[in-house]
Design an enzyme around this catalytic site. Structure first.
Site, PDB file in Angstrom:
ATOM      1  N   HIS A 172       0.814  -1.216   0.000  1.00  9.69           N
ATOM      2  CA  HIS A 172       0.000   0.000   0.000  1.00  9.69           C
ATOM      3  C   HIS A 172       0.850   1.269   0.000  1.00  9.69           C
ATOM      4  O   HIS A 172       0.523   2.238  -0.697  1.00  9.69           O
ATOM      5  CB  HIS A 172      -0.955  -0.028   1.192  1.00  9.69           C
ATOM      6  CG  HIS A 172      -1.968  -1.133   1.100  1.00  9.69           C
ATOM      7  ND1 HIS A 172      -2.277  -1.955   2.157  1.00  9.69           N
ATOM      8  CD2 HIS A 172      -2.716  -1.572   0.049  1.00  9.69           C
ATOM      9  CE1 HIS A 172      -3.192  -2.833   1.763  1.00  9.69           C
ATOM     10  NE2 HIS A 172      -3.463  -2.627   0.496  1.00  9.69           N
ATOM     11  N   ASP A 196      -4.991  -0.510  -8.206  1.00 11.60           N
ATOM     12  CA  ASP A 196      -4.738  -1.536  -7.200  1.00 11.60           C
ATOM     13  C   ASP A 196      -5.619  -2.730  -7.535  1.00 11.60           C
ATOM     14  O   ASP A 196      -6.678  -2.930  -6.947  1.00 11.60           O
ATOM     15  CB  ASP A 196      -5.066  -0.974  -5.812  1.00 11.60           C
ATOM     16  CG  ASP A 196      -4.868  -1.995  -4.707  1.00 11.60           C
ATOM     17  OD1 ASP A 196      -4.375  -3.101  -5.002  1.00 11.60           O
ATOM     18  OD2 ASP A 196      -5.220  -1.696  -3.545  1.00 11.60           O
ATOM     19  N   GLU A 221     -14.360   0.476  -6.682  1.00  8.71           N
ATOM     20  CA  GLU A 221     -14.181  -0.960  -6.470  1.00  8.71           C
ATOM     21  C   GLU A 221     -15.385  -1.688  -7.061  1.00  8.71           C
ATOM     22  O   GLU A 221     -16.533  -1.358  -6.761  1.00  8.71           O
ATOM     23  CB  GLU A 221     -14.060  -1.256  -4.973  1.00  8.71           C
ATOM     24  CG  GLU A 221     -14.247  -2.701  -4.567  1.00  8.71           C
ATOM     25  CD  GLU A 221     -13.190  -3.633  -5.135  1.00  8.71           C
ATOM     26  OE1 GLU A 221     -13.568  -4.631  -5.802  1.00  8.71           O
ATOM     27  OE2 GLU A 221     -11.993  -3.377  -4.916  1.00  8.71           O
TER      28      GLU A 221
END
Length: 275
Positions: free
Chosen positions: A62, A155, A106
């Site tokens: 991260h 990510d 997401e």
């Protein structure tokens, strides 16, 4: 009776960890999701049989997604994170006071839900007022938002299932158009031991779009091979030209101002993948 979790990282190699218990398991609309508590790495998020993050080593990934790009851009105010429903990258982004808004897109809302429940030390900033959480397809979000972001971070999982199109040239072109005229993007690009061809392809695709492209590495024990790569593409600012003496110290466990440029120094066999 002992319980062990094994991730089959290739057809002939894997890693295994002794587990205390399975905390949750569900087949979502997009993938198989599990939360398990391991003896060595603590609570672990697993998607489609692949380790996404663990309490013990999550900080490496991260921090290295977020800080090299954010300290390269002189004034990152609007940041997009594609994927990353566990919230770890968002947590690191918010350590930069210049960031006015961080948008998380997401595709699988269950990742967010279970991360908030079982990984509060990672997902704890998802409710921060500077954060907007959107449950949707990041690929579509990119293509629907032109010239909007200073920094975009991808990510994603490995290129399987819903993440396959996040490694395509069209996606990188969409990122270029979603960035402002001096924007920067970064994406995780897997490991050089088992996915050399993927790294070569990503480097080729990104270099055809962005004028400044670099690969950098970090050590993440629970990811395949332990050696992980990230690709950064920039329209204007070069991370290798950053004056590390002017990078402020922030609360990190892996990234440091001295590591900023050092991460871009590659082993020769990895360097060769960028040619």
């Amino acid at each position: 009776m002992e319980l062990w979790y094994t991730e089959k990282q290739t057809e002939t190699f894997g890693i295994t960890a002794k587990i205390r218990e399975t905390l949750a398991a569900e087949k979502t609309d997009f993938q198989d999701l599990a939360m398990i508590d391991t003896m060595e790495f603590g609570r672990m998020l697993v998607l489609d049989g692949m380790v996404m993050t663990t309490v013990k080593d999550e900080f490496v990934y991260h921090e290295m997604v977020a800080h090299p790009a954010l300290f390269t851009h002189p004034n990152p105010r609007h940041v997009l994170v594609v994927g990353g429903g566990d919230g770890g990258v968002i947590r690191e982004v918010l350590k930069h006071p210049s960031v006015e808004k961080a948008v998380l897109v997401e595709i699988d809302g269950k990742v967010i839900e279970y991360s908030k429940r079982f990984l509060p030390e990672i997902a704890g900033e998802l409710d921060n007022p500077r954060v907007e959480v959107i449950v949707n397809d990041g690929y579509m979000h990119i293509h629907e938002n032109k010239n909007r972001y200073d920094v975009i971070m991808v990510d994603s999982t490995e290129p399987v299932g819903p993440a396959v199109h996040l490694f395509e040239r069209g996606f990188y072109q969409g990122i270029y158009e979603a960035l402002k005229e001096d924007g920067i993007f970064v994406a995780q690009t897997d490991n050089p031991w088992f996915k050399a061809d993927l790294i070569r392809k990503v480097q080729k695709d990104v270099r055809e779009i962005f004028p400044i492209v670099h690969l950098y590495c970090a050590n993440i024990p629970t990811y395949p091979s332990g050696l992980w790569t990230f690709t950064i593409g920039s329209k204007k600012y070069d991370p290798l030209q950053v004056d590390e003496t002017k990078i402020p110290e922030i609360a990190t466990k892996y990234y440091t101002p001295r590591l900023h440029k050092a991460a871009f120094v590659l082993p020769r066999f990895v360097e060769d993948l960028c040619k």
